[in-house]
Design a protein around this motif. Sequence first.
Motif, PDB file in Angstrom:
ATOM      1  N   GLN A   1      13.607  34.402  91.603  1.00 23.63           N
ATOM      2  CA  GLN A   1      14.912  33.737  91.570  1.00 23.63           C
ATOM      3  C   GLN A   1      15.960  34.557  92.315  1.00 23.63           C
ATOM      4  OE1 GLN A   1      15.550  30.695  90.396  1.00 23.63           O
ATOM      5  NE2 GLN A   1      17.631  30.921  91.168  1.00 23.63           N
TER       6      GLN A   1
ATOM      7  N   THR B   1      10.952  24.387  88.946  1.00 24.97           N
ATOM      8  CA  THR B   1      12.388  24.406  89.248  1.00 24.97           C
ATOM      9  C   THR B   1      12.674  25.229  90.500  1.00 24.97           C
ATOM     10  OG1 THR B   1      12.930  24.171  86.893  1.00 24.97           O
ATOM     11  CG2 THR B   1      14.665  25.000  88.350  1.00 24.97           C
ATOM     12  N   SER B   2      12.022  26.370  90.618  1.00 23.85           N
ATOM     13  CA  SER B   2      12.220  27.215  91.795  1.00 23.85           C
ATOM     14  C   SER B   2      11.738  26.508  93.063  1.00 23.85           C
ATOM     15  CB  SER B   2      11.484  28.550  91.625  1.00 23.85           C
ATOM     16  OG  SER B   2      11.999  29.283  90.537  1.00 23.85           O
ATOM     17  N   ARG B   3      10.636  25.770  92.958  1.00 22.65           N
ATOM     18  CA  ARG B   3      10.140  25.018  94.115  1.00 22.65           C
ATOM     19  C   ARG B   3      11.145  23.946  94.530  1.00 22.65           C
ATOM     20  NH1 ARG B   3       4.673  22.368  93.423  1.00 22.65           N
ATOM     21  NH2 ARG B   3       4.795  22.243  95.684  1.00 22.65           N
TER      22      ARG B   3
ATOM     23  N   ILE C   1      14.369  24.039  94.013  1.00 17.32           N
ATOM     24  CA  ILE C   1      15.519  24.729  94.604  1.00 17.32           C
ATOM     25  C   ILE C   1      15.223  25.121  96.046  1.00 17.32           C
ATOM     26  CG2 ILE C   1      16.936  26.818  94.491  1.00 17.32           C
ATOM     27  CD1 ILE C   1      16.682  26.722  91.466  1.00 17.32           C
TER      28      ILE C   1
ATOM     29  N   LEU D   1       5.369  30.682  95.897  1.00 17.93           N
ATOM     30  CA  LEU D   1       5.516  29.870  94.696  1.00 17.93           C
ATOM     31  C   LEU D   1       4.295  28.979  94.479  1.00 17.93           C
ATOM     32  CD1 LEU D   1       9.285  28.817  94.755  1.00 17.93           C
ATOM     33  CD2 LEU D   1       8.122  30.244  93.058  1.00 17.93           C
TER      34      LEU D   1
ATOM     35  N   MET E   1       9.634  26.841  85.117  1.00 11.57           N
ATOM     36  CA  MET E   1      10.476  27.677  85.977  1.00 11.57           C
ATOM     37  C   MET E   1       9.950  27.690  87.412  1.00 11.57           C
ATOM     38  SD  MET E   1      11.296  30.909  83.448  1.00 11.57           S
ATOM     39  CE  MET E   1      12.240  31.771  84.723  1.00 11.57           C
TER      40      MET E   1
ATOM     41  N   ILE F   1      15.461  33.955  95.921  1.00 13.64           N
ATOM     42  CA  ILE F   1      15.990  32.637  96.296  1.00 13.64           C
ATOM     43  C   ILE F   1      17.508  32.695  96.454  1.00 13.64           C
ATOM     44  CG2 ILE F   1      16.308  30.269  95.486  1.00 13.64           C
ATOM     45  CD1 ILE F   1      13.570  30.420  94.210  1.00 13.64           C
ATOM     46  N   GLU F   2      18.180  33.404  95.555  1.00 14.16           N
ATOM     47  CA  GLU F   2      19.632  33.531  95.650  1.00 14.16           C
ATOM     48  C   GLU F   2      20.043  34.272  96.925  1.00 14.16           C
ATOM     49  OE1 GLU F   2      20.787  35.424  92.057  1.00 14.16           O
ATOM     50  OE2 GLU F   2      20.428  33.654  90.796  1.00 14.16           O
TER      51      GLU F   2
ATOM     52  N   LEU G   1       9.188  35.840  87.832  1.00 14.68           N
ATOM     53  CA  LEU G   1       9.984  34.659  88.155  1.00 14.68           C
ATOM     54  C   LEU G   1      11.461  35.014  88.308  1.00 14.68           C
ATOM     55  CD1 LEU G   1       8.250  32.042  85.847  1.00 14.68           C
ATOM     56  CD2 LEU G   1       8.224  32.095  88.339  1.00 14.68           C
ATOM     57  N   ASP G   2      11.940  35.968  87.530  1.00 13.47           N
ATOM     58  CA  ASP G   2      13.327  36.437  87.713  1.00 13.47           C
ATOM     59  C   ASP G   2      13.497  37.099  89.081  1.00 13.47           C
ATOM     60  OD1 ASP G   2      14.128  35.517  85.257  1.00 13.47           O
ATOM     61  OD2 ASP G   2      13.856  37.441  84.232  1.00 13.47           O
TER      62      ASP G   2
END
Length: 356
Positions: free
Chosen positions: A194, A272-274, A276, A223, A269, A197-198, A190-191
Amino acid sequence: MKSKAKKSRKRTVRKPGLSPGTLVFTGEKLVEATSVLMLQYNEAELTETATVDALPLAPSEEKIAWYDVKGLHNVALVEVLGKRYGLHSLVLEDVLDIQQRPKFEEYDEGIFMILNAITFERETRQVQLEHIALYAGRGFLLSFQEKDDDTFAPVRERIRIANGRIRKRGSDYLAYALADSIVDNYFVVLDQVQEAIEELEEEVMYHPNSLTKSKIHRLKVQLLILRKAMLPLREAINWFVKTDCTIVQPETDVFTRDLYDHIIQAIDMVETSRDILNGLYDLYLSEISYRMNNVIQLLTIISTIFIPLTFLVGVYGMNFDNMPELHWQYGYFIVWGIMVAIAVWMLFYFRRRKWL
């Protein structure tokens, strides 16, 4: 940079009409030969044996025997281990079915769990799932993996430490430790997601292109794969917490509850990523619309400036004889002055209205 083509996993489809408990491996052969690593231990002793044809040991109340099988295509070996330790034929069927969803089942003399080990390829931004099956009985544990990756290396190192907690506990705690090792790796994945995503967010903000939309969509699909792997596991771990199986000791309950908290956190998490990514997709559309509006605004201003200039040029471009201005000595320069003055005045007006 050319992206790698997406690899699809081959699958052997079970033939309809087979009786329950028929052993058919539904996956793809990912290792050349099945290997088995056997650890037998108690608080004082540890024995390790790496072999492909080791005979199963008789269950012992003094030591825990852990068979870690890598490579599920050897159906005969899986069947031998299952029969030696009294596994139900339906358990062995689920071990060999890599499409089986994560779950937890309780039997008279053991507990059975299916999980998915997850890895994330940064270059292709793709999630890879590995089918993992665990069966813990009194004095033994069988773990089955598709690949030869050392997924349980951290747990194995803890066993080698003589003063570790695992050496003092039974097979129920070993099952928890293996499941916890898999779930802990979810946070690593997940990191990495992330970070991807960034990177996409930076691309959307500063240099979006025609491929950005497809990158966002592909990551949303990954995801979704993560979510489908974790949601059933939440239910499975919950059953692990509530199990009444006699091999699960009361002192293990606090650890399984902590494992349940971890899987809940991992699912949060993912959600949340979805969210974002959904916001990032909207931001991409807004950024594209903003850039397009800027282009249209610029072209509109240029067109607006040239409309009166085109009118003047059109008027004096007509071939009429009775046009006195054509015979003026400075008529050409006067028209140029008028056109430049109009253009400058319009630019000043547009800037004053903050259209530029």
